[in-house]
Design a protein around this motif. Structure first.
Motif, PDB file in Angstrom:
ATOM      1  N   HIS A  33       0.883  -1.166   0.000  1.00  0.00           N
ATOM      2  CA  HIS A  33       0.000   0.000   0.000  1.00  0.00           C
ATOM      3  C   HIS A  33       0.919   1.213   0.000  1.00  0.00           C
ATOM      4  CE1 HIS A  33      -3.815  -2.092   0.741  1.00  0.00           C
ATOM      5  NE2 HIS A  33      -3.060  -2.958   1.374  1.00  0.00           N
ATOM      6  N   SER A  34       1.200   1.724  -1.195  1.00  0.00           N
ATOM      7  CA  SER A  34       2.301   2.664  -1.331  1.00  0.00           C
ATOM      8  C   SER A  34       1.910   4.129  -1.224  1.00  0.00           C
ATOM      9  CB  SER A  34       2.983   2.444  -2.690  1.00  0.00           C
ATOM     10  OG  SER A  34       2.056   2.595  -3.737  1.00  0.00           O
ATOM     11  N   ALA A  35       0.655   4.495  -1.489  1.00  0.00           N
ATOM     12  CA  ALA A  35       0.316   5.908  -1.560  1.00  0.00           C
ATOM     13  C   ALA A  35       0.249   6.532  -0.169  1.00  0.00           C
ATOM     14  CB  ALA A  35      -1.024   6.089  -2.265  1.00  0.00           C
ATOM     15  N   ASP A  42      -6.315   9.040   2.981  1.00  0.00           N
ATOM     16  CA  ASP A  42      -6.466   7.822   3.781  1.00  0.00           C
ATOM     17  C   ASP A  42      -7.780   7.822   4.548  1.00  0.00           C
ATOM     18  OD1 ASP A  42      -4.129   6.766   2.909  1.00  0.00           O
ATOM     19  OD2 ASP A  42      -2.970   7.193   4.715  1.00  0.00           O
ATOM     20  N   ARG A  45     -10.641   6.987   2.142  1.00  0.00           N
ATOM     21  CA  ARG A  45     -10.560   5.571   1.775  1.00  0.00           C
ATOM     22  C   ARG A  45     -11.092   4.703   2.908  1.00  0.00           C
ATOM     23  NH1 ARG A  45      -6.004   6.766  -1.608  1.00  0.00           N
ATOM     24  NH2 ARG A  45      -4.593   6.988   0.162  1.00  0.00           N
ATOM     25  N   ALA A 192      -9.114   2.301  -7.971  1.00  0.00           N
ATOM     26  CA  ALA A 192      -7.849   3.016  -7.789  1.00  0.00           C
ATOM     27  C   ALA A 192      -7.917   3.960  -6.595  1.00  0.00           C
ATOM     28  CB  ALA A 192      -7.507   3.793  -9.056  1.00  0.00           C
ATOM     29  N   ASP A 195      -8.052   1.445  -3.303  1.00  0.00           N
ATOM     30  CA  ASP A 195      -7.018   0.425  -3.135  1.00  0.00           C
ATOM     31  C   ASP A 195      -5.724   0.889  -3.803  1.00  0.00           C
ATOM     32  OD1 ASP A 195      -5.455  -1.883  -2.987  1.00  0.00           O
ATOM     33  OD2 ASP A 195      -7.205  -3.196  -3.174  1.00  0.00           O
ATOM     34  N   THR A 196      -4.748   1.258  -2.984  1.00  0.00           N
ATOM     35  CA  THR A 196      -3.503   1.807  -3.520  1.00  0.00           C
ATOM     36  C   THR A 196      -2.619   0.756  -4.173  1.00  0.00           C
ATOM     37  OG1 THR A 196      -2.417   1.577  -1.365  1.00  0.00           O
ATOM     38  CG2 THR A 196      -3.511   3.672  -1.826  1.00  0.00           C
ATOM     39  N   ARG A 197      -3.029  -0.503  -4.132  1.00  0.00           N
ATOM     40  CA  ARG A 197      -2.272  -1.534  -4.847  1.00  0.00           C
ATOM     41  C   ARG A 197      -2.447  -1.396  -6.350  1.00  0.00           C
ATOM     42  NH1 ARG A 197      -4.455  -6.560  -1.425  1.00  0.00           N
ATOM     43  NH2 ARG A 197      -6.345  -5.334  -1.755  1.00  0.00           N
ATOM     44  N   ALA A 199      -1.534   0.617  -9.044  1.00  0.00           N
ATOM     45  CA  ALA A 199      -0.483   1.624  -9.135  1.00  0.00           C
ATOM     46  C   ALA A 199      -0.717   2.650 -10.231  1.00  0.00           C
ATOM     47  CB  ALA A 199       0.861   0.927  -9.366  1.00  0.00           C
ATOM     48  N   ILE A 271      -6.439   9.716  -5.446  1.00  0.00           N
ATOM     49  CA  ILE A 271      -5.602   8.770  -6.188  1.00  0.00           C
ATOM     50  C   ILE A 271      -4.155   9.260  -6.240  1.00  0.00           C
ATOM     51  CG2 ILE A 271      -5.256   7.658  -8.447  1.00  0.00           C
ATOM     52  CD1 ILE A 271      -8.294   7.781  -8.833  1.00  0.00           C
ATOM     53  N   ARG A 274      -0.355   8.491  -7.531  1.00  0.00           N
ATOM     54  CA  ARG A 274      -0.270   7.425  -8.527  1.00  0.00           C
ATOM     55  C   ARG A 274      -0.744   7.925  -9.895  1.00  0.00           C
ATOM     56  NH1 ARG A 274      -4.270   3.811  -6.151  1.00  0.00           N
ATOM     57  NH2 ARG A 274      -4.739   5.640  -4.881  1.00  0.00           N
TER      58      ARG A 274
END
Length: 342
Positions: A33-35, A42, A45, A192, A195-197, A199, A271, A274
Motif C-alpha cells: 500500500h504505497s500511496a 487515507d 478511503r 484506484a 485500493d492503492t495496490r 499503481a 488517487i 499514482r
C-alpha cells in the motif's frame, strides 16, 4: 494538463482491464500500500471501506475456483460487442512465438439487483458491491499483458482481485494498473481510489460528477441507462415523474456517498500521486465535461502538492459522446506502458 485531441451510445455491457507484470522468478511478495496520505486521502478511503463492509457478511472467505477457458478472452459476448473495433486497435507488441508462450487462466473469486437494492437497501450492486463474476488471466512470463473481462465487476470484487494478484509469486504487486470503459471506467476510478495496490489508473468515459449532475439538471442520460430502479423509486415516493429528488434518493440508497463524500471532487484527488489518466468524450451526456472540471482541478492541486504533476492528465476527444474510441484505447495503453514498464 488537458489534451484536446481531434480525431452514440455504448452497449450497456461493462468492461475493464487490469494490467500487470508477470515476474520471471519466484520470490515471496507482500501486499503493498504505497500511496501516502494526501489531503485526507487515507481518511476518505477508510470511510469508503467501512461502507463496503457494513453491507456484507464477514463470514465469507476469499476462495478461488477454476473455470473453463474463455472462447475469446477479450470478448466474452456473442455477438461480438459494438466496441470490438476499438479494442482490436489496442497496440500490440511484436513478440516472437507469442501464441506458444501464452497461458490462459479463468477463475471465479467467490467473496460473499438494482430494484432489489432500492427495496431492501441491503446491497449496492450498481457500483460498489459484489456480483460474483468470472475473471480471466492471459499469462506470458516476463511479458506485460492484460488481465481482461467483460463481466459485471464491482469495486469490492476488484479489492478482492488485488488480494489475489498480490498473493501470487509470479506477479509484481507494485506494477498493477487498471482501466475500464463506461461503468467499467467507474469501477477503475473507485478501485484506484480505495485500493492503492492499483499503481496506475486510466478510466475511460467513466468519471463524472454525480452531485454536479443533480445540481445542474444533467442527470437524465445516466438515469436512463438504469431506469428501472429510478421508476421503482418514483412510484414509492409518489412522484409523477423522475426528478432530482428521486435521483438523489436512489443514489443515496444504492450507492451511499456517490453524490456526496465519495463523488469525483473528493475521490479523484485521493488517487494522487499514482499515475491517473482520464479519458472522456467532449459531447458525452452521461459524463458531462463540465461535471469533471472541479475534480480535475482538485486532482491537479493534489498531484502538484505531491510533486507529481506529470502523473495526472485529462484527454477530451471532440465530437465524441458516450463511446470508447480507438484513440482512447491507444492513449490508455500508452499510459500503462509509460508507468508500468519503468
Amino acid at each position: 494538463m488537458t489534451n484536446i485531441i481531434s480525431s452514440s451510445s455504448i452497449s450497456p455491457l461493462i468492461c475493464f482491464f487490469v494490467f500487470f507484470f508477470w515476474l520471471g522468478h519466484g520470490g515471496a511478495l507482500g501486499i503493498q500500500h504505497s500511496a501516502p496520505a494526501i489531503n485526507g486521502a487515507d481518511k476518505i478511503r477508510s470511510q469508503f471501506l467501512h461502507l463496503l463492509r457494513t453491507r456484507r457478511s464477514p463470514q465469507v472467505p476469499l476462495t478461488v475456483e477454476p473455470s473453463k477457458p474463455a472462447r475469446h478472452p477479450l470478448f466474452q459476448q456473442v455477438p461480438t460487442p459494438t466496441f470490438s473495433e476499438a479494442m482490436e486497435s489496442c497496440p500490440k507488441a511484436d513478440i516472437k512465438n507469442l501464441k506458444q508462450r501464452l497461458r490462459e487462466e479463468n477463475f471465479y473469486l467467490h467473496t460473499e439487483a438494482l430494484v432489489s437494492s432500492w427495496i431492501k437497501g441491503d446491497t449496492m450492486p450498481f457500483l460498489f458491491d459484489t456480483v460474483i463474476p468470472p475473471f480471466s488471466l492471459v499469462d506470458c512470463k516476463s511479458l506485460f499483458l492484460p488481465f481482461s473481462s467483460y463481466c459485471s465487476k464491482k469495486v469490492w470484487d476488484l479489492i478482492k482481485l488485488a488480494d489475489y494478484l498480490t498473493q501470487r509469486k509470479d506477479i509484481d504487486p507494485k506494477r498493477i494498473g487498471i482501466t475500464g470503459e463506461s461503468l467499467g471506467g467507474m469501477h477503475a476510478w473507485f478501485a484506484a481510489f480505495v485500493d492503492t495496490r492499483y499503481a496506475v489508473a486510466a478510466p475511460i468515459i467513466g468519471v463524472q460528477g454525480f452531485r454536479w449532475a443533480i445540481d445542474n439538471d444533467k442527470w437524465q442520460a445516466r438515469v436512463d441507462s438504469i431506469k428501472a430502479v429510478f421508476e421503482e423509486a418514483r412510484i414509492d415516493l409518489g412522484k409523477c415523474a423522475i426528478d432530482k429528488e428521486v435521483v438523489k434518493k436512489v443514489w443515496d440508497r444504492i450507492a451511499p456517498g456517490l453524490a456526496s463524500i465519495f463523488d469525483s471532487p473528493y475521490s479523484i484527488p485521493a488517487i494522487a500521486p499514482r499515475p491517473l489518466l482520464l479519458l472522456n468524450g467532449a459531447d458525452d451526456p452521461r459524463c458531462p465535461l463540465d461535471g469533471i472540471k472541479t475534480p480535475t482541478k482538485r486532482a491537479r492541486k493534489a498531484y502538484a502538492k505531491a510533486h507529481s504533476s506529470n502523473n495526472v492528465k485529462l484527454i477530451v476527444q471532440p465530437g465524441i459522446g458516450h463511446e470508447m474510441t480507438s484513440l482512447m484505447v491507444k492513449e490508455a495503453s500508452d499510459w500503462m506502458d509509460r508507468f508500468l514498464k519503468q
